[in-house]
Design an enzyme around this catalytic site. Structure first.
Site, PDB file in Angstrom:
ATOM      1  N   HIS A  41      55.877  49.146   2.566  1.00  0.00           N
ATOM      2  CA  HIS A  41      56.055  47.734   2.219  1.00  0.00           C
ATOM      3  C   HIS A  41      54.762  47.165   1.642  1.00  0.00           C
ATOM      4  O   HIS A  41      54.792  46.418   0.653  1.00  0.00           O
ATOM      5  CB  HIS A  41      56.446  46.932   3.464  1.00  0.00           C
ATOM      6  CG  HIS A  41      57.909  46.939   3.780  1.00  0.00           C
ATOM      7  ND1 HIS A  41      58.600  48.102   4.050  1.00  0.00           N
ATOM      8  CD2 HIS A  41      58.820  45.922   3.865  1.00  0.00           C
ATOM      9  CE1 HIS A  41      59.870  47.801   4.306  1.00  0.00           C
ATOM     10  NE2 HIS A  41      60.037  46.492   4.189  1.00  0.00           N
TER      11      HIS A  41
ATOM     12  N   HIS B  95      53.926  48.965  11.759  1.00  0.00           N
ATOM     13  CA  HIS B  95      52.771  49.747  11.312  1.00  0.00           C
ATOM     14  C   HIS B  95      51.538  49.353  12.099  1.00  0.00           C
ATOM     15  O   HIS B  95      51.422  48.231  12.611  1.00  0.00           O
ATOM     16  CB  HIS B  95      52.490  49.512   9.820  1.00  0.00           C
ATOM     17  CG  HIS B  95      53.541  50.056   8.912  1.00  0.00           C
ATOM     18  ND1 HIS B  95      53.661  51.395   8.619  1.00  0.00           N
ATOM     19  CD2 HIS B  95      54.532  49.431   8.215  1.00  0.00           C
ATOM     20  CE1 HIS B  95      54.678  51.575   7.790  1.00  0.00           C
ATOM     21  NE2 HIS B  95      55.225  50.404   7.537  1.00  0.00           N
TER      22      HIS B  95
END
Length: 300
Positions: free
Chosen positions: A181, A233
């Site tokens: 992303h 993440h």
């Protein structure tokens, strides 16, 4: 078919072939890729976070990241074409290709090439490293009793996930580094900001262009930060993703696109009182057609 049409068709076919060559491995990674099987320590708190849904879903990411830049490029080129009383850029089989359509093709093609290059770079790292996501324990629920004192500092590689979830989520739990992303949003929004810097020449407002650029960068920044707050993440994954996307965007704009043509010095001789002397360098603007357009001399 005339010679110019053949050359144009050959150029388009080569461009599409190159784009597919870089893009197909991205699809293969998604469909068939198997990340490196990394183990874990029972006392690793960095992978014990709960599972949360994404604030920015993959669908939102790709729709905004592709639709917004492509739309802005087309609209901007149409305005430039009309403001400059646009001309015919090429003819193909007797049909005129307007300059706005040809420029849109060039810039969108370059944009897509950089996008798949950034994604492929990210995927190679993801599947080679196989870093576990912060919510790995919650998603996997490994068949290891981590409550036993003797297991606290052991590194486990041979384990099975007991959670009743699909194989896709288990696969995704192993591809934390770097953040896809972050790299995709950084590439698309930085490319768009640089495109606006080069092509948006609207004189009605001093801040309009820079305001739009700021919004683009903040969209990328907010996307990247959401990956940390959603426990998708680690912070280092996001940092690496931002770097990959940003570097790819800058290299694509500077060395693949024609947005910022290079200026190269060229020497010339001029007569002076019946004699010949070497003048100051004249600077030329290089183009993709290998033509030189004089800009100004070093004397001003």
């Amino acid at each position: 078919m005339d010679r110019d049409s053949k050359n144009l068709l050959r150029k388009i076919i080569i461009d599409v072939a190159v784009l597919l060559t870089v893009g197909i491995p991205v699809l293969l990674f998604f469909l068939f890729g198997k990340p490196y099987h990394r183990g874990f320590y029972c006392n690793d708190e960095s992978i014990m976070y709960p599972f949360k849904e994404s604030t920015v879903t993959s669908t939102m990411l790709y729709i905004i990241g592709l639709f917004l830049p492509i739309s802005v490029i087309i609209i901007t080129e149409i305005f430039i074409h009309r403001a400059a009383a646009g001309h015919v850029a090429h003819t193909f089989m007797g049909r005129a290709i307007r300059s706005w359509a040809w420029n849109s093709y060039k810039f969108i093609g370059v944009f897509l090439f950089g996008a798949v290059s950034s994604q492929l770079t990210t995927d190679i790292a993801k599947y080679t490293i196989g870093r576990l996501r912060p919510h790995f324990f919650a998603v996997c629920q490994p068949n290891i009793n981590c409550s036993l004192p003797e297991n606290q500092h052991k590194y486990f590689v041979d384990f099975k996930c007991t959670a009743n979830i699909g194989s896709r989520k288990l696969k995704e739990a192993r591809v934390s580094f770097p953040s896809g992303h972050s790299s995709f949003s950084a590439y698309t929004m930085l490319f768009l900001a640089l495109y606006l810097q080069a092509r948006m020449t609207f004189k009605g407002s001093k801040l309009l262009r820079h305001g739009m650029q700021y919004v683009c960068l903040m969209l990328s920044w907010a996307t990247a930060m959401s990956r940390i707050s959603n426990y998708k993440h680690h912070w280092s994954d996001v940092l690496a993703g931002l770097l990959i996307g940003s570097i790819t965007a800058v290299l694509t704009v500077l060395y693949v696109s024609d947005l910022f043509p290079h200026k190269i010095p060229a020497e010339k001789s001029e007569p002076l009182n019946g004699r010949t002397r070497e003048s100051q360098p004249t600077y030329y603007e290089s183009t993709r057609d290998h033509q030189a357009i004089p800009l100004q001399t070093a004397d001003g």
